[in-house]
Design a protein around this motif. Structure first.
Motif, PDB file in Angstrom:
ATOM      1  N   ALA A 200       0.830  -1.204   0.000  1.00 50.24           N
ATOM      2  CA  ALA A 200       0.000   0.000   0.000  1.00 50.24           C
ATOM      3  C   ALA A 200       0.865   1.254   0.000  1.00 50.24           C
ATOM      4  N   PHE A 201       1.938   1.242   0.789  1.00 52.44           N
ATOM      5  CA  PHE A 201       2.857   2.382   0.803  1.00 52.44           C
ATOM      6  C   PHE A 201       3.429   2.595  -0.602  1.00 52.44           C
ATOM      7  N   GLY A 202       3.790   1.502  -1.266  1.00 57.47           N
ATOM      8  CA  GLY A 202       4.365   1.608  -2.602  1.00 57.47           C
ATOM      9  C   GLY A 202       3.394   2.151  -3.631  1.00 57.47           C
ATOM     10  N   LEU A 203       2.085   2.075  -3.343  1.00 61.33           N
ATOM     11  CA  LEU A 203       1.075   2.579  -4.266  1.00 61.33           C
ATOM     12  C   LEU A 203       0.785   4.064  -4.057  1.00 61.33           C
ATOM     13  N   ILE A 204       1.238   4.635  -2.958  1.00 61.54           N
ATOM     14  CA  ILE A 204       0.947   6.044  -2.673  1.00 61.54           C
ATOM     15  C   ILE A 204       1.338   6.964  -3.832  1.00 61.54           C
ATOM     16  N   PRO A 205       2.532   6.825  -4.444  1.00 60.66           N
ATOM     17  CA  PRO A 205       2.870   7.733  -5.553  1.00 60.66           C
ATOM     18  C   PRO A 205       1.860   7.694  -6.694  1.00 60.66           C
ATOM     19  N   GLU A 206       1.438   6.505  -7.088  1.00 63.48           N
ATOM     20  CA  GLU A 206       0.440   6.399  -8.164  1.00 63.48           C
ATOM     21  C   GLU A 206      -0.873   7.053  -7.737  1.00 63.48           C
ATOM     22  N   ARG A 207      -1.232   6.851  -6.479  1.00 60.54           N
ATOM     23  CA  ARG A 207      -2.478   7.429  -5.941  1.00 60.54           C
ATOM     24  C   ARG A 207      -2.422   8.953  -5.993  1.00 60.54           C
ATOM     25  N   LEU A 208      -1.283   9.521  -5.612  1.00 60.77           N
ATOM     26  CA  LEU A 208      -1.140  10.972  -5.620  1.00 60.77           C
ATOM     27  C   LEU A 208      -1.140  11.523  -7.038  1.00 60.77           C
ATOM     28  N   LYS A 209      -0.467  10.842  -7.945  1.00 63.42           N
ATOM     29  CA  LYS A 209      -0.426  11.297  -9.334  1.00 63.42           C
ATOM     30  C   LYS A 209      -1.825  11.266  -9.937  1.00 63.42           C
ATOM     31  N   SER A 210      -2.598  10.255  -9.592  1.00 57.92           N
ATOM     32  CA  SER A 210      -3.973  10.164 -10.066  1.00 57.92           C
ATOM     33  C   SER A 210      -4.801  11.349  -9.582  1.00 57.92           C
ATOM     34  N   MET A 211      -4.603  11.755  -8.332  1.00 54.66           N
ATOM     35  CA  MET A 211      -5.316  12.902  -7.785  1.00 54.66           C
ATOM     36  C   MET A 211      -4.974  14.175  -8.531  1.00 54.66           C
ATOM     37  N   VAL A 212      -3.698  14.372  -8.810  1.00 54.97           N
ATOM     38  CA  VAL A 212      -3.269  15.579  -9.521  1.00 54.97           C
ATOM     39  C   VAL A 212      -3.845  15.602 -10.930  1.00 54.97           C
ATOM     40  N   ASN A 213      -3.810  14.472 -11.616  1.00 55.96           N
ATOM     41  CA  ASN A 213      -4.378  14.401 -12.964  1.00 55.96           C
ATOM     42  C   ASN A 213      -5.868  14.740 -12.951  1.00 55.96           C
ATOM     43  N   TRP A 214      -6.564  14.229 -11.934  1.00 58.08           N
ATOM     44  CA  TRP A 214      -7.996  14.516 -11.806  1.00 58.08           C
ATOM     45  C   TRP A 214      -8.229  16.001 -11.561  1.00 58.08           C
ATOM     46  N   MET A 215      -7.405  16.621 -10.713  1.00 57.25           N
ATOM     47  CA  MET A 215      -7.550  18.053 -10.440  1.00 57.25           C
ATOM     48  C   MET A 215      -7.411  18.874 -11.711  1.00 57.25           C
ATOM     49  N   TYR A 216      -6.414  18.556 -12.530  1.00 52.88           N
ATOM     50  CA  TYR A 216      -6.228  19.268 -13.790  1.00 52.88           C
ATOM     51  C   TYR A 216      -7.414  19.043 -14.722  1.00 52.88           C
ATOM     52  N   GLN A 217      -7.884  17.808 -14.798  1.00 45.59           N
ATOM     53  CA  GLN A 217      -9.009  17.485 -15.668  1.00 45.59           C
ATOM     54  C   GLN A 217     -10.258  18.250 -15.258  1.00 45.59           C
ATOM     55  N   GLU A 218     -10.548  18.222 -13.965  1.00 48.24           N
ATOM     56  CA  GLU A 218     -11.734  18.906 -13.472  1.00 48.24           C
ATOM     57  C   GLU A 218     -11.634  20.421 -13.617  1.00 48.24           C
ATOM     58  N   ALA A 219     -10.450  20.966 -13.330  1.00 47.37           N
ATOM     59  CA  ALA A 219     -10.260  22.411 -13.478  1.00 47.37           C
ATOM     60  C   ALA A 219     -10.473  22.832 -14.926  1.00 47.37           C
ATOM     61  N   GLY A 220     -10.018  21.999 -15.848  1.00 44.40           N
ATOM     62  CA  GLY A 220     -10.196  22.292 -17.270  1.00 44.40           C
ATOM     63  C   GLY A 220     -11.647  22.275 -17.700  1.00 44.40           C
ATOM     64  N   GLN A 221     -12.499  21.588 -16.910  1.00 41.23           N
ATOM     65  CA  GLN A 221     -13.921  21.517 -17.223  1.00 41.23           C
ATOM     66  C   GLN A 221     -14.740  22.507 -16.397  1.00 41.23           C
ATOM     67  N   GLY A 222     -14.028  23.422 -15.718  1.00 40.36           N
ATOM     68  CA  GLY A 222     -14.715  24.484 -15.000  1.00 40.36           C
ATOM     69  C   GLY A 222     -14.951  24.252 -13.524  1.00 40.36           C
ATOM     70  N   ASN A 223     -14.379  23.194 -12.942  1.00 38.39           N
ATOM     71  CA  ASN A 223     -14.535  22.935 -11.519  1.00 38.39           C
ATOM     72  C   ASN A 223     -13.724  23.970 -10.736  1.00 38.39           C
ATOM     73  N   GLN A 224     -14.418  24.901 -10.101  1.00 38.85           N
ATOM     74  CA  GLN A 224     -13.736  26.012  -9.428  1.00 38.85           C
ATOM     75  C   GLN A 224     -12.955  25.562  -8.194  1.00 38.85           C
ATOM     76  N   LEU A 225     -13.469  24.531  -7.513  1.00 34.47           N
ATOM     77  CA  LEU A 225     -12.744  24.023  -6.346  1.00 34.47           C
ATOM     78  C   LEU A 225     -11.386  23.482  -6.756  1.00 34.47           C
ATOM     79  N   CYS A 226     -11.354  22.677  -7.830  1.00 34.87           N
ATOM     80  CA  CYS A 226     -10.084  22.121  -8.294  1.00 34.87           C
ATOM     81  C   CYS A 226      -9.157  23.216  -8.795  1.00 34.87           C
TER      82      CYS A 226
END
Length: 254
Positions: A200-226
């Motif tokens: 699980a510890f070894g998966l943390i980097p992938e988990r964090l990168k996924s979050m960042v990618n989602w933030m960019y995706q959502e921000a690009g679609q107008g999500n003001q929080l992201c």
């Protein structure tokens, strides 16, 4: 009980007496069914769904207790808290497992294989209530979806053990050795062996990168929080932790 409007991620959350009102989403049927299934299994830490209001918002039971907002309360450093998180997450995973293959449900995120459990998706102090240093409530299931159990375990370890701002610890959680000890305690309380903790510890980097990618995706679609999160530099912390945790894992835990 409080009467207030609070920020709630993708929602405007209104707390009024013993009720919490949240925005309706295309995946709301799934986030209604989750509490119902948990209630059938006698889990009292998941809020009951109470229906919809006149504006078609989702209404849930208010969960009493202290929310683990930043700055984290002192009790978060206790072994009792991290063990309680492990036991609670396991109960939730076991209770909701019947929904993994329910094709009538739409989740915010596509299933991630192997889909072993319904992951909460954002199990952290800010989505829990606590009494006497133990988890007594878990809420906000907007990020729930079918996925490997490690997907949830990795993020809970990151948030509870605590590995935020990795390598530059200036809080009460101690050094890396103590944080790893907390990680093993959490996974033991969850009911898995120490190797699962390391995985699980070894998966943390992938988990964090996924979050960042989602933030960019959502921000690009107008999500003001992201967009606000990006403007405030939250993604930079996650990307820094991605690199430092990945390096530590490869050197120390592989």
């Amino acid at each position: 009980m409080p009467n207030e409007i609070v920020s709630g991620g993708q929602n405007t959350v209104r707390i009024s007496g013993d009720r919490v009102t949240r925005s309706h989403h295309p995946w709301s049927l799934a986030t209604r069914k989750l509490p119902s299934v948990c209630a059938e299994k006698q889990l009292d830490f998941v809020p009951k769904w109470l229906g919809r209001d006149q504006d078609r918002n989702e209404v849930f039971e208010y969960m009493d207790g202290e929310v683990g907002h930043d700055p984290l309360p002192h009790f978060f450093t206790s072994d009792a808290t991290v063990c309680s998180a492990g036991k609670t997450l396991r109960q939730f995973h076991d209770a909701a497992r019947d929904l993994v293959n329910d094709e009538t449900l739409t989740w915010q995120f596509a299933a991630k294989q192997p889909a072993e459990v319904i992951c909460h998706g954002d199990f952290a102090g800010y989505n829990c209530t606590f009494k006497d240093a133990k988890v007594v409530g878990v809420f906000d299931f907007d990020c729930a979806f079918p996925a490997p159990r490690l997907w949830d375990l990795s993020y809970v370890i990151y948030r509870f053990s605590l590995f935020l701002n990795f390598g530059e610890f200036g809080d009460e959680f101690g050094d890396v050795k103590n944080r790893l000890r907390r990680m093993y305690l959490f996974v033991e309380a969850y009911g898995e062996p120490s190797q699962t903790a390391r995985n699980a510890f070894g998966l943390i980097p992938e988990r964090l990168k996924s979050m960042v990618n989602w933030m960019y995706q959502e921000a690009g679609q107008g999500n003001q929080l992201c967009q606000r999160s990006l403007d405030e530099g939250h993604h930079a912390l996650y990307l820094k932790d991605h690199d430092t945790i990945k390096t530590f894992y490869q050197k120390e835990l592989c």
